[in-house]
Design a protein around this motif. Structure first.
Motif, short mmCIF file in Angstrom:
data_model
loop_
_atom_site.label_atom_id
_atom_site.label_comp_id
_atom_site.label_asym_id
_atom_site.label_seq_id
_atom_site.Cartn_x
_atom_site.Cartn_y
_atom_site.Cartn_z
N UNK A 1 0.84 -1.19 0.00
CA UNK A 1 0.00 0.00 0.00
C UNK A 1 0.88 1.24 0.00
N UNK A 2 0.29 2.31 -0.50
CA UNK A 2 1.01 3.57 -0.57
C UNK A 2 0.07 4.71 -0.25
N UNK A 3 0.39 5.41 0.84
CA UNK A 3 -0.38 6.59 1.23
C UNK A 3 0.27 7.82 0.60
N UNK A 4 -0.48 8.91 0.45
CA UNK A 4 0.08 10.13 -0.14
C UNK A 4 1.33 10.60 0.61
N UNK A 5 2.38 10.86 -0.15
CA UNK A 5 3.61 11.37 0.44
C UNK A 5 4.46 10.33 1.14
N UNK B 1 6.25 6.20 1.11
CA UNK B 1 6.74 5.13 0.26
C UNK B 1 5.77 3.95 0.28
N UNK B 2 5.84 3.17 -0.78
CA UNK B 2 5.03 1.96 -0.84
C UNK B 2 5.52 0.99 0.24
N UNK B 3 4.58 0.43 1.01
CA UNK B 3 4.97 -0.46 2.09
C UNK B 3 4.28 -1.81 1.98
N UNK B 4 4.97 -2.80 2.49
CA UNK B 4 4.47 -4.17 2.49
C UNK B 4 3.30 -4.31 3.45
N UNK C 1 1.85 -3.93 11.43
CA UNK C 1 0.77 -2.94 11.53
C UNK C 1 -0.60 -3.51 11.18
N UNK C 2 -0.64 -4.65 10.49
CA UNK C 2 -1.93 -5.22 10.09
C UNK C 2 -2.17 -6.60 10.69
N UNK C 3 -1.20 -7.12 11.39
CA UNK C 3 -1.31 -8.47 11.94
C UNK C 3 -2.50 -8.56 12.89
N UNK D 1 9.69 -11.75 0.78
CA UNK D 1 8.40 -11.30 0.29
C UNK D 1 8.03 -9.91 0.79
N UNK D 2 8.68 -9.44 1.79
CA UNK D 2 8.38 -8.11 2.33
C UNK D 2 9.04 -6.98 1.56
N UNK D 3 9.84 -7.32 0.60
CA UNK D 3 10.57 -6.30 -0.15
C UNK D 3 9.90 -5.98 -1.46
#
Length: 123
Positions: free
Chosen positions: A37-41, A43-46, A62-64, A104-106
């Motif tokens: 996912x990528x929020x405004x401003x 970086x794209x994160x796993x 953060x989503x676990x 896979x997290x990269x």
């Protein structure tokens, strides 16, 4: 492999959404699949990933416990069930595929990317 993400939308805090990622191509069942996912401003994160058989999954801290990744190889589709959504989950969500079995997290692990689907969590 071509990927098409869908299922995003506007939801209230605490609500749920299920994202889908449909893949074309006969090699889908041999690919590990991930969501980023990528929020405004930012970086794209796993977010989460799942192995080709569906038995191995990995989640960002953060989503676990709130998000669940799954797949149906017969339908060439991977899902991301998102529960207990928070405003900080607001982002464009991308699905991605890789033939690699590690890291896979990269972001750099993935060879194939779908277009994003917007998820907005309102308070």
């Amino acid at each position: 492999v071509q990927l098409q993400a869908s299922g995003g939308g506007l939801v209230q805090v605490g609500g749920s959404l299920r994202l889908s990622c449909a893949a074309s191509g006969r090699t889908f069942s041999s690919y590990a699949m991930g969501w980023f996912r990528q929020a405004p401003g930012r970086e794209r994160e796993f977010v989460a990933a799942i192995g080709w058989s569906g038995t191995r999954t990995v989640y960002a801290d953060s989503v676990k416990g709130r998000f669940t990744i799954s797949r149906e190889n017969a339908k060439n589709t991977v899902y991301l069930q998102m529960d207990s959504l928070k405003p900080e989950d607001t982002a464009v969500y991308y699905c991605a595929g890789t033939s690699r079995t590690t890291a896979w997290g990269s972001f750099w692990t993935y060879d194939h990317w779908g277009q994003g689907t917007q998820v907005t969590v309102s308070s």
